[in-house]
Write a protein that holds these residues in place. Structure first.
Motif, short mmCIF file in Angstrom:
data_model
loop_
_atom_site.label_atom_id
_atom_site.label_comp_id
_atom_site.label_asym_id
_atom_site.label_seq_id
_atom_site.Cartn_x
_atom_site.Cartn_y
_atom_site.Cartn_z
N VAL A 562 -1.72 -5.53 17.70
CA VAL A 562 -1.33 -6.36 16.55
C VAL A 562 -2.42 -6.27 15.50
CG1 VAL A 562 -0.67 -8.65 15.75
CG2 VAL A 562 -0.07 -7.92 18.08
N SER A 563 -2.03 -6.07 14.26
CA SER A 563 -2.98 -6.03 13.14
C SER A 563 -2.54 -7.03 12.07
CB SER A 563 -3.06 -4.63 12.52
OG SER A 563 -3.64 -3.72 13.43
N ALA A 564 -3.52 -7.65 11.46
CA ALA A 564 -3.25 -8.61 10.37
C ALA A 564 -3.99 -8.15 9.12
CB ALA A 564 -3.70 -10.01 10.77
N VAL A 565 -3.22 -7.92 8.03
CA VAL A 565 -3.80 -7.52 6.74
C VAL A 565 -3.64 -8.70 5.81
CG1 VAL A 565 -3.73 -5.85 4.86
CG2 VAL A 565 -3.14 -5.12 7.18
N MET A 566 -4.75 -9.37 5.52
CA MET A 566 -4.68 -10.60 4.74
C MET A 566 -4.53 -10.37 3.24
SD MET A 566 -5.58 -11.54 7.79
CE MET A 566 -7.21 -10.93 8.12
N ILE A 567 -4.53 -9.13 2.78
CA ILE A 567 -4.40 -8.82 1.36
C ILE A 567 -2.91 -8.70 1.02
CG2 ILE A 567 -5.02 -7.20 -0.47
CD1 ILE A 567 -7.33 -6.29 1.31
N GLY A 568 -2.48 -9.33 -0.06
CA GLY A 568 -1.08 -9.30 -0.45
C GLY A 568 -0.78 -8.42 -1.63
N ASP A 569 -1.78 -7.79 -2.22
CA ASP A 569 -1.53 -6.94 -3.39
C ASP A 569 -2.29 -5.62 -3.27
OD1 ASP A 569 -3.94 -8.20 -3.57
OD2 ASP A 569 -3.82 -8.65 -5.71
N LEU A 570 -2.11 -4.93 -2.17
CA LEU A 570 -2.73 -3.62 -2.00
C LEU A 570 -2.23 -2.62 -3.04
CD1 LEU A 570 -2.74 -3.21 1.89
CD2 LEU A 570 -4.75 -3.26 0.40
N TRP A 571 -1.06 -2.88 -3.59
CA TRP A 571 -0.49 -1.96 -4.58
C TRP A 571 -1.39 -1.81 -5.82
CZ3 TRP A 571 0.23 -4.75 -9.02
CH2 TRP A 571 0.40 -6.14 -8.86
N ARG A 572 -2.26 -2.80 -6.08
CA ARG A 572 -3.17 -2.68 -7.23
C ARG A 572 -4.08 -1.45 -7.07
NH1 ARG A 572 -3.21 -7.43 -10.21
NH2 ARG A 572 -2.34 -9.24 -9.11
N TRP A 573 -4.39 -1.11 -5.84
CA TRP A 573 -5.26 0.05 -5.57
C TRP A 573 -4.63 1.32 -6.13
CZ3 TRP A 573 -6.89 1.39 0.17
CH2 TRP A 573 -7.86 2.37 0.16
N ARG A 574 -3.32 1.46 -5.94
CA ARG A 574 -2.65 2.67 -6.40
C ARG A 574 -2.55 2.71 -7.93
NH1 ARG A 574 -1.97 6.71 -7.95
NH2 ARG A 574 -0.27 8.20 -7.70
N LEU A 575 -2.41 1.56 -8.57
CA LEU A 575 -2.28 1.54 -10.03
C LEU A 575 -3.54 2.05 -10.72
CD1 LEU A 575 -0.42 -1.84 -10.65
CD2 LEU A 575 0.53 0.47 -10.58
N LYS A 576 -4.68 1.90 -10.04
CA LYS A 576 -5.94 2.30 -10.65
C LYS A 576 -6.27 3.76 -10.38
CE LYS A 576 -10.74 0.76 -11.04
NZ LYS A 576 -11.79 -0.18 -10.57
N GLU A 577 -5.54 4.39 -9.45
CA GLU A 577 -5.86 5.76 -9.06
C GLU A 577 -5.11 6.76 -9.91
OE1 GLU A 577 -6.87 6.12 -4.48
OE2 GLU A 577 -4.88 5.27 -4.75
N ASP A 578 -5.83 7.81 -10.30
CA ASP A 578 -5.22 8.92 -11.03
C ASP A 578 -5.17 10.19 -10.18
OD1 ASP A 578 -4.93 7.34 -13.28
OD2 ASP A 578 -6.95 7.81 -13.98
N SER A 579 -5.71 10.13 -9.00
CA SER A 579 -5.80 11.31 -8.15
C SER A 579 -4.43 11.75 -7.67
CB SER A 579 -6.69 11.00 -6.94
OG SER A 579 -6.65 12.07 -6.01
N THR A 580 -4.33 13.07 -7.45
CA THR A 580 -3.08 13.61 -6.87
C THR A 580 -3.00 13.34 -5.39
OG1 THR A 580 -4.18 15.75 -6.56
CG2 THR A 580 -2.94 15.43 -8.61
N ASP A 581 -4.10 12.93 -4.79
CA ASP A 581 -4.13 12.55 -3.36
C ASP A 581 -4.64 11.11 -3.27
OD1 ASP A 581 -4.07 12.58 -0.61
OD2 ASP A 581 -6.01 13.57 -0.41
N PRO A 582 -3.77 10.14 -3.56
CA PRO A 582 -4.20 8.75 -3.64
C PRO A 582 -4.79 8.24 -2.33
CG PRO A 582 -2.00 9.04 -4.55
CD PRO A 582 -2.34 10.30 -3.83
N GLN A 583 -5.86 7.47 -2.45
CA GLN A 583 -6.51 6.92 -1.26
C GLN A 583 -5.65 5.84 -0.62
OE1 GLN A 583 -9.56 8.02 0.09
NE2 GLN A 583 -9.02 9.68 -1.33
N LEU A 584 -4.85 5.11 -1.39
CA LEU A 584 -3.96 4.11 -0.81
C LEU A 584 -2.94 4.78 0.11
CD1 LEU A 584 -2.85 1.27 -0.48
CD2 LEU A 584 -1.48 1.64 -2.54
N ASN A 585 -2.40 5.90 -0.33
CA ASN A 585 -1.44 6.64 0.52
C ASN A 585 -2.09 7.04 1.83
OD1 ASN A 585 0.10 6.34 -1.73
ND2 ASN A 585 0.48 8.52 -2.06
N LYS A 586 -3.32 7.52 1.75
CA LYS A 586 -4.02 7.93 2.97
C LYS A 586 -4.29 6.74 3.87
CE LYS A 586 -7.89 10.84 4.38
NZ LYS A 586 -9.01 11.69 3.91
#
Length: 779
Positions: A562-586
């Protein structure tokens, strides 16, 4: 009879007469020698010599007897074991002979005309013992003679063979075991049970010679980011200095995948060669590692240890993950994009777009009961549309029209087809009590994974602190209501997070720090007090006031995780990335692969050796039904494919005291890779299959060392109270066996007077006395 040490007297009544004769003779001799003109010393010597002869003859009247014990011929057993394994084909540099030639010389007849087919030492041994002859490779084999050994055994199980003989002759008088071997064994001395004395005869030379060997190989898998399979090969180079070593990795078609060349500088050097490979197809594949010396003047002692066969398992079909959310959100959008090209993760979405609510007549047309949101999509089945008192879902990426048609699964068969569940922004009241219990069983019994994301209605804000669901989570809910809420939180790894491969994205710490510094500040956080004992906190959030809050924690729960991720807006990470290999995806891919890696399969194959060093292979099949309950009433068939592509079918039988476990034993003949398919058939004729494989390489142990293992032979002799016998002293050893402890002996009595040396002693004494007198010219 009287007993005096090992001397007995058959007529002790003659002692008095014997002593009288000795005393009288002594008196007469004193009187007689007084008249002789001899020096006092010569006179005393002559007197003693004649008195000794008279005393010996007088004592003979008492019938002195030598008593002792001797081997009872033909009663005791003695076992002769000869190593028949392939390591005896090695040619020793000192003699230029192979070890098998040395054994054959010890076993050959010693007569010039070769009329006798047995060596003299064996003939001598058979005079006192009932000799049992055996050859030994993977086990001991009874032999009528030892003249036709092939020396082709794939491995030597010396210890288990000795244990087998001790057990076989447990109630018989086995006096000892003579073992001819080079000591190279697949087993350790700790496996030796209580044994009769073992007498090893070492074969082979200890002189180091040129040899290159693969001593060990390992295969390392990683489920993250299509990481290649890493192969490590440990090499040992003896007397190969100033040479180059070429090591190649070959795929199952024989094509060279990668070649590594190293330089040898010292006479005894250890090397480690690394390979990385990405098999084209999932499933089982067999690769080979081969090594050789380049431009070396000396010839290797053997080439049998220059290659290894490896099994590579690149996995099966994609793992299924169920994402459940209380509303459409950006988190699912970026999660779906992250794994849309990932062949190892199959994401199924269940998104609620409308909550259930009370039905009012004015909301629908007269006589209409279905939700107006679905009006017009299926005119013929309006009565089957979702109602106002039911939530409205959107199903994404399902495999069949019926999958999740009734919303979140309500039975084990529906839910247990997934390996991980993600719950995001969904209140606890959405689940019924039975569904919460089902999720608990999904984790603890099915071995699945559960991830809760920190949406607006997750954790304590979703009311999970008031349900039994809180037992699953690795965190303690916050008990404070007046805590200050900060606006920005920076993501950071904990000490445990740095140690987790699935949390890292780069190979070095510097690049990892850059990645963390580039992450945006998060604003939606579910605050918790702390993590539970046994849970692992891998990430924290640093507030603007330098406060720290748990961000990502995980724990084992039953068979699952079981894992608990207390962050509710991880999507903000992707909005800031311009890379073709986004770190959020990884990050998403690595989290989901880690969560699904250890999930149980309905049918699981486990392959192991029957015993350490054994050539037998035990195949275990663990079977569970759709509800992941262990079942022993299924039919399990196995299909084994040998290295030469022949197929063999076996049946696996259920184990009485192990529910859900089926077993079969297979004895592989050829060395190489074996693939296996297990087909499980239920009572209602439904079938499921799984595949596996193993590598049978007995030569790995047989040639792990090319030098005789004298250390093992010395330990074997010491532990069994035996003795190491050099080959040159074998005949002497056989002649001295009667001086050792033997199980069955008999009493041996012989008259002292019958021994020639007694008569010679009497005559010697009389002759000595006469010689002294004649020397001085006396009568």
């Amino acid at each position: 009879m009287m007993h005096l040490a090992q001397l007995q007297f058959g007529a002790p009544g003659w002692f008095a007469i014997s002593l009288t004769v000795i005393a009288g003779a002594f008196a007469l001799l004193i009187y007689a020698y007084r008249s002789l003109t001899l020096k006092q010393s010569l006179s005393g010597a002559a007197l003693c010599l004649k008195l000794s002869a008279i005393a010996i003859l007088s004592i003979a009247l008492t019938e002195p007897l030598w008593s002792g014990t001797r081997i009872q011929p033909g009663t005791n057993l003695f076992a002769v074991l000869v190593d028949d394994s392939a390591s005896l084909q090695i040619r020793d540099p000192d003699t230029g002979q192979t070890r098998l030639q040395q054994v054959q010389q010890l076993l050959a007849g010693e007569e010039k005309d070769q009329t006798s087919s047995q060596p003299q030492w064996l003939v001598d041994l058979q005079q006192n013992f009932s000799v049992r002859l055996y050859s030994v490779d993977s086990r001991a084999h009874a032999k009528a003679d030892l003249q036709h050994l092939t020396f082709t055994g794939k491995q030597s199980n010396l210890i288990s063979s000795i244990n087998e003989l001790n057990q076989r002759y447990q109630k018989l008088p086995l006096a000892g075991i003579l073992l001819m071997t080079d000591g190279i064994s697949a087993e350790e001395i700790s496996q030796l049970q209580q044994s009769v004395p073992v007498y090893p005869v070492p074969i082979g030379s200890q002189t180091p010679s040129t040899d290159l060997a693969i001593t060990n190989t390992s295969v390392s898998y990683s489920p993250f980011e299509d990481a290649p399979i890493r192969i490590l090969a440990d090499l040992s180079a003896t007397h190969c200095q100033q040479s180059q070593v070429e090591t190649q990795l070959l795929n199952q078609t024989g094509k060279v995948v990668e070649t590594v060349t190293r330089q040898i500088e010292t006479p005894d050097q250890q090397l480690q060669v690394r390979f990385q490979v990405r098999p084209d197809q999932p499933g089982i594949a067999f690769y080979q590692v081969k090594t050789r010396l380049i431009s070396n003047a000396n010839q290797e002692l053997t080439l049998a240890n220059n290659q290894r066969t490896l099994k590579l398992d690149r996995g099966r079909t994609a793992h299924r993950v169920l994402y459940v959310s209380g509303r459409p959100n950006w988190e699912f959008k970026f999660l779906r994009r992250a794994i849309e090209d990932d062949e190892y993760i199959h994401l199924v979405g269940l998104i609620r777009i409308a909550k259930k609510e009370a039905k009012f007549d004015f909301r629908s047309r007269e006589g209409e009961e279905g939700n107006a949101l679905y009006r017009g999509f299926d005119q013929q089945n309006e009565s089957d549309l979702e109602r106002y008192d039911q939530p409205v879902f959107v199903r994404i990426n399902t495999q069949s029209p019926d999958e999740l048609s009734d919303g979140f699964p309500k039975t084990e068969a529906e839910l247990f087809q997934y390996e991980t569940i993600i719950i995001d922004d969904l209140e606890a009241a959405f689940f019924t009590h039975d569904q919460l219990e089902l999720i608990t069983r999904f984790v603890s019994e099915r071995g699945g994974g559960l991830v809760m994301l920190g949406g607006q209605e997750s954790f304590q804000q979703g009311g999970y602190d008031k349900t039994d669901f809180k037992q699953l989570l690795p965190i303690y809910f916050s008990q404070r209501t007046d805590s200050e809420i900060e606006s920005d939180y920076q993501f950071d790894l904990t000490r445990d997070g740095w140690l987790q491969p699935w949390m890292r994205h780069h190979k070095n710490e510097q690049d990892e720090h850059k990645r963390l510094a580039a992450m945006p500040a998060f604003k939606t956080v579910n605050h918790v007090d702390s993590i539970k004992p046994g849970a692992v906190l891998t990430a924290e959030l640093k507030g603007s006031q330098q406060s720290r809050h748990p961000a990502l924690a995980s724990q084992r729960y039953g068979l699952g995780r079981v894992s608990a991720v207390m962050i509710g807006d991880l999507w903000r990470w992707r909005l800031k990335e311009d890379s073709t290999d986004p770190q959020l995806n990884k990050a998403w891919r690595q989290l989901l692969r880690w969560m699904t890696t250890d999930a149980l399969e309905p049918v699981n194959l486990q392959i192991e050796e029957v015993a350490a060093g054994s050539t037998g292979t035990r195949i275990k099949v663990h079977v569970r039904d759709e509800d992941f309950q262990k079942r022993s009433d299924y039919q399990v068939e196995l299909e084994v494919t040998t290295p030469n592509q022949e197929t063999l079918k076996l049946n696996a039988d259920p184990v009485a005291d192990q529910p859900g476990e089926y077993q079969s034993v297979y004895l592989p003949g050829l060395p190489g890779g074996y693939s296996i398919t297990a087909r499980v058939t239920t009572p209602d004729s439904k079938t499921s299959t799984t595949k596996g494989g193993w590598v049978h390489v007995p030569e790995t142990v047989e040639f792990r060392s090319v030098n005789p293992d004298l250390s093992l032979l010395n330990q074997l002799a010491t532990e069994s109270k035996g003795e190491v016998i050099p080959a040159a002293q074998l005949s002497r050893f056989v002649r001295s066996i009667d001086q050792r402890e033997i199980p069955v002996t008999e009493e041996s009595i012989s008259p002292l007077w019958h021994h020639p040396w007694v008569l010679l002693l009497v005559l010697g004494c009389l002759f000595g006395e006469w010689s002294l007198r004649r020397w001085k010219g006396l009568p």
